[in-house]
Design a protein around this motif. Structure first.
Motif, PDB file in Angstrom:
ATOM      1  N   ALA A  33     -21.046  14.791 -24.410  1.00  0.00           N
ATOM      2  CA  ALA A  33     -22.118  14.007 -23.802  1.00  0.00           C
ATOM      3  C   ALA A  33     -22.036  12.576 -24.307  1.00  0.00           C
ATOM      4  O   ALA A  33     -21.653  12.323 -25.450  1.00  0.00           O
ATOM      5  CB  ALA A  33     -23.473  14.605 -24.144  1.00  0.00           C
ATOM      6  N   ARG A  34     -22.409  11.678 -23.418  1.00  0.00           N
ATOM      7  CA  ARG A  34     -22.408  10.251 -23.733  1.00  0.00           C
ATOM      8  C   ARG A  34     -23.795   9.713 -23.441  1.00  0.00           C
ATOM      9  O   ARG A  34     -24.341   9.948 -22.358  1.00  0.00           O
ATOM     10  CB  ARG A  34     -21.376   9.543 -22.858  1.00  0.00           C
ATOM     11  CG  ARG A  34     -21.219   8.062 -23.116  1.00  0.00           C
ATOM     12  CD  ARG A  34     -20.137   7.519 -22.184  1.00  0.00           C
ATOM     13  NE  ARG A  34     -19.681   6.225 -22.550  1.00  0.00           N
ATOM     14  CZ  ARG A  34     -20.222   5.086 -22.121  1.00  0.00           C
ATOM     15  NH1 ARG A  34     -21.247   5.111 -21.300  1.00  0.00           N
ATOM     16  NH2 ARG A  34     -19.729   3.920 -22.502  1.00  0.00           N
ATOM     17  N   SER A  39     -24.725   7.166 -18.898  1.00  0.00           N
ATOM     18  CA  SER A  39     -25.026   8.359 -19.687  1.00  0.00           C
ATOM     19  C   SER A  39     -24.621   9.579 -18.890  1.00  0.00           C
ATOM     20  O   SER A  39     -24.725   9.579 -17.666  1.00  0.00           O
ATOM     21  CB  SER A  39     -26.525   8.456 -19.991  1.00  0.00           C
ATOM     22  OG  SER A  39     -26.922   7.458 -20.889  1.00  0.00           O
ATOM     23  N   GLY A  40     -24.195  10.627 -19.583  1.00  0.00           N
ATOM     24  CA  GLY A  40     -23.877  11.846 -18.858  1.00  0.00           C
ATOM     25  C   GLY A  40     -22.829  12.683 -19.544  1.00  0.00           C
ATOM     26  O   GLY A  40     -22.646  12.630 -20.757  1.00  0.00           O
ATOM     27  N   VAL A  41     -22.111  13.452 -18.739  1.00  0.00           N
ATOM     28  CA  VAL A  41     -21.062  14.340 -19.220  1.00  0.00           C
ATOM     29  C   VAL A  41     -19.769  13.545 -19.360  1.00  0.00           C
ATOM     30  O   VAL A  41     -19.429  12.741 -18.488  1.00  0.00           O
ATOM     31  CB  VAL A  41     -20.861  15.518 -18.237  1.00  0.00           C
ATOM     32  CG1 VAL A  41     -19.691  16.390 -18.658  1.00  0.00           C
ATOM     33  CG2 VAL A  41     -22.140  16.330 -18.122  1.00  0.00           C
ATOM     34  N   ASN A  42     -19.067  13.783 -20.444  1.00  0.00           N
ATOM     35  CA  ASN A  42     -17.810  13.099 -20.711  1.00  0.00           C
ATOM     36  C   ASN A  42     -16.711  14.131 -20.891  1.00  0.00           C
ATOM     37  O   ASN A  42     -16.870  15.083 -21.642  1.00  0.00           O
ATOM     38  CB  ASN A  42     -17.943  12.231 -21.971  1.00  0.00           C
ATOM     39  CG  ASN A  42     -16.651  11.561 -22.329  1.00  0.00           C
ATOM     40  OD1 ASN A  42     -15.906  12.059 -23.160  1.00  0.00           O
ATOM     41  ND2 ASN A  42     -16.377  10.440 -21.708  1.00  0.00           N
ATOM     42  N   VAL A  43     -15.590  13.943 -20.192  1.00  0.00           N
ATOM     43  CA  VAL A  43     -14.426  14.820 -20.306  1.00  0.00           C
ATOM     44  C   VAL A  43     -13.227  13.939 -20.630  1.00  0.00           C
ATOM     45  O   VAL A  43     -13.027  12.896 -20.004  1.00  0.00           O
ATOM     46  CB  VAL A  43     -14.164  15.592 -18.988  1.00  0.00           C
ATOM     47  CG1 VAL A  43     -12.912  16.444 -19.104  1.00  0.00           C
ATOM     48  CG2 VAL A  43     -15.365  16.423 -18.594  1.00  0.00           C
ATOM     49  N   ARG A  44     -12.442  14.375 -21.607  1.00  0.00           N
ATOM     50  CA  ARG A  44     -11.255  13.619 -21.977  1.00  0.00           C
ATOM     51  C   ARG A  44     -10.041  14.557 -21.987  1.00  0.00           C
ATOM     52  O   ARG A  44     -10.104  15.655 -22.498  1.00  0.00           O
ATOM     53  CB  ARG A  44     -11.413  12.975 -23.347  1.00  0.00           C
ATOM     54  CG  ARG A  44     -10.201  12.112 -23.704  1.00  0.00           C
ATOM     55  CD  ARG A  44     -10.434  11.296 -24.927  1.00  0.00           C
ATOM     56  NE  ARG A  44     -11.285  10.160 -24.597  1.00  0.00           N
ATOM     57  CZ  ARG A  44     -11.612   9.215 -25.462  1.00  0.00           C
ATOM     58  NH1 ARG A  44     -11.175   9.262 -26.701  1.00  0.00           N
ATOM     59  NH2 ARG A  44     -12.386   8.217 -25.095  1.00  0.00           N
ATOM     60  N   GLY A 169     -21.824   2.915 -25.172  1.00  0.00           N
ATOM     61  CA  GLY A 169     -22.372   4.234 -25.400  1.00  0.00           C
ATOM     62  C   GLY A 169     -21.938   4.839 -26.718  1.00  0.00           C
ATOM     63  O   GLY A 169     -21.037   4.340 -27.394  1.00  0.00           O
ATOM     64  N   ILE A 170     -22.609   5.916 -27.041  1.00  0.00           N
ATOM     65  CA  ILE A 170     -22.317   6.709 -28.225  1.00  0.00           C
ATOM     66  C   ILE A 170     -22.351   8.165 -27.782  1.00  0.00           C
ATOM     67  O   ILE A 170     -23.102   8.504 -26.849  1.00  0.00           O
ATOM     68  CB  ILE A 170     -23.325   6.428 -29.359  1.00  0.00           C
ATOM     69  CG1 ILE A 170     -22.890   7.127 -30.642  1.00  0.00           C
ATOM     70  CG2 ILE A 170     -24.745   6.787 -28.952  1.00  0.00           C
ATOM     71  CD1 ILE A 170     -23.678   6.679 -31.860  1.00  0.00           C
ATOM     72  N   GLY A 171     -21.541   8.988 -28.401  1.00  0.00           N
ATOM     73  CA  GLY A 171     -21.545  10.375 -27.966  1.00  0.00           C
ATOM     74  C   GLY A 171     -20.751  11.268 -28.881  1.00  0.00           C
ATOM     75  O   GLY A 171     -20.222  10.851 -29.913  1.00  0.00           O
ATOM     76  N   ALA A 172     -20.675  12.526 -28.462  1.00  0.00           N
ATOM     77  CA  ALA A 172     -19.925  13.533 -29.199  1.00  0.00           C
ATOM     78  C   ALA A 172     -19.181  14.402 -28.198  1.00  0.00           C
ATOM     79  O   ALA A 172     -19.659  14.632 -27.080  1.00  0.00           O
ATOM     80  CB  ALA A 172     -20.866  14.384 -30.040  1.00  0.00           C
ATOM     81  N   ARG A 173     -18.005  14.861 -28.627  1.00  0.00           N
ATOM     82  CA  ARG A 173     -17.179  15.737 -27.776  1.00  0.00           C
ATOM     83  C   ARG A 173     -16.734  16.942 -28.593  1.00  0.00           C
ATOM     84  O   ARG A 173     -16.417  16.813 -29.778  1.00  0.00           O
ATOM     85  CB  ARG A 173     -15.945  14.992 -27.278  1.00  0.00           C
ATOM     86  CG  ARG A 173     -16.213  14.001 -26.201  1.00  0.00           C
ATOM     87  CD  ARG A 173     -14.904  13.448 -25.649  1.00  0.00           C
ATOM     88  NE  ARG A 173     -14.364  12.394 -26.476  1.00  0.00           N
ATOM     89  CZ  ARG A 173     -14.634  11.098 -26.313  1.00  0.00           C
ATOM     90  NH1 ARG A 173     -15.405  10.713 -25.325  1.00  0.00           N
ATOM     91  NH2 ARG A 173     -14.092  10.202 -27.102  1.00  0.00           N
ATOM     92  N   TYR A 174     -16.667  18.070 -27.919  1.00  0.00           N
ATOM     93  CA  TYR A 174     -16.077  19.272 -28.497  1.00  0.00           C
ATOM     94  C   TYR A 174     -14.631  19.315 -28.071  1.00  0.00           C
ATOM     95  O   TYR A 174     -14.326  19.230 -26.876  1.00  0.00           O
ATOM     96  CB  TYR A 174     -16.834  20.526 -28.023  1.00  0.00           C
ATOM     97  CG  TYR A 174     -16.242  21.793 -28.566  1.00  0.00           C
ATOM     98  CD1 TYR A 174     -16.514  22.206 -29.859  1.00  0.00           C
ATOM     99  CD2 TYR A 174     -15.399  22.576 -27.791  1.00  0.00           C
ATOM    100  CE1 TYR A 174     -15.951  23.362 -30.373  1.00  0.00           C
ATOM    101  CE2 TYR A 174     -14.829  23.737 -28.296  1.00  0.00           C
ATOM    102  CZ  TYR A 174     -15.118  24.122 -29.591  1.00  0.00           C
ATOM    103  OH  TYR A 174     -14.569  25.274 -30.101  1.00  0.00           O
TER     104      TYR A 174
END
Length: 176
Positions: A33-34, A39-44, A169-174
C-alpha cells in the motif's frame, strides 16, 4: 472509456506476470500500500539486479486538496489513477538493506471537472501524462517486507498540457 482502462490494466498485469529472477533481499514480486499522491495498491515486479516495474492503482487528488484549479474550472473531488514506472535501482549499503531508485513512466487520471460553462455541474475528465519518481526503500534483515519513501512529478499532456502535480508517498510492500 472504462473498457479501455480495463484493457490497459489487464495488459500491464499480464506483462508483469512474466517469469524473471531477482537477487539479494528483494524478491521477484512485491505488493503493498502507498499513502500519498496517488494513494492505493502498489505492485512491483523486479527484473534482474537493478530494474523493476512499479504499478500504483488508487486515488488521486486527496492529499493535496480536492478543490484545485484546473484548466478554466476546478477539480472538487478525489479521482481514480493508474500510474506505472520503469525503475532503475541500486544498493546504498553493502548489505543491500537500503536501495535507491528512480524511474519514468506515465499516469492516467479520471476526476470530476467543474467547468464554468456547466453552471455547477461536472463532467468526467480523463487526463494523461508523464511522470518521474525517485525514492529509497528499506529491507529489514530477514523480514519479508520493505518500507519505501518516494517523490516525483506528474506532467500532464492531455487535457491540460504542462499541468504539474507533485507525486509523493510512503508505503510498505510484502515481498514474495
Amino acid at each position: 472509456m472504462r473498457k479501455s482502462l480495463l484493457v490497459v490494466t489487464l495488459l500491464l498485469l499480464g506483462w508483469l506476470m512474466t517469469v524473471n529472477t531477482a537477487s539479494a533481499q528483494y524478491n521477484n514480486w512485491s505488493i503493498g500500500a502507498r499513502i500519498g499522491e496517488p494513494s492505493g495498491v502498489n505492485v512491483r515486479k523486479y527484473f534482474g539486479n537493478n530494474h523493476a516495474f512499479d504499478l500504483n492503482i488508487g486515488t488521486y487528488g486527496g492529499l493535496y486538496g480536492t478543490n484545485r484549479s484546473y484548466r478554466s474550472g476546478d477539480y472538487k473531488s478525489v479521482g481514480l489513477t493508474i500510474q506505472g514506472h520503469f525503475l532503475w535501482h541500486t544498493a546504498l549499503t553493502k548489505s543491500e538493506s537500503i536501495r535507491a531508485y528512480y524511474g519514468f513512466g506515465g499516469q492516467i487520471n479520471n476526476r470530476k471537472y467543474y467547468p464554468p460553462r456547466l453552471n455547477g455541474d461536472y463532467e468526467n475528465a480523463l487526463s494523461l501524462g508523464g511522470s518521474g519518481i525517485g525514492g529509497l526503500e528499506f529491507f529489514p534483515a530477514g523480514k519479508p517486507y520493505s518500507i519505501f519513501l518516494e517523490t516525483g512529478l506528474y506532467v500532464e499532456l492531455l487535457q491540460a498540457p504542462f499541468f504539474l502535480g507533485l507525486n509523493s508517498g510512503i508505503g510498505a510492500r510484502y515481498n514474495f
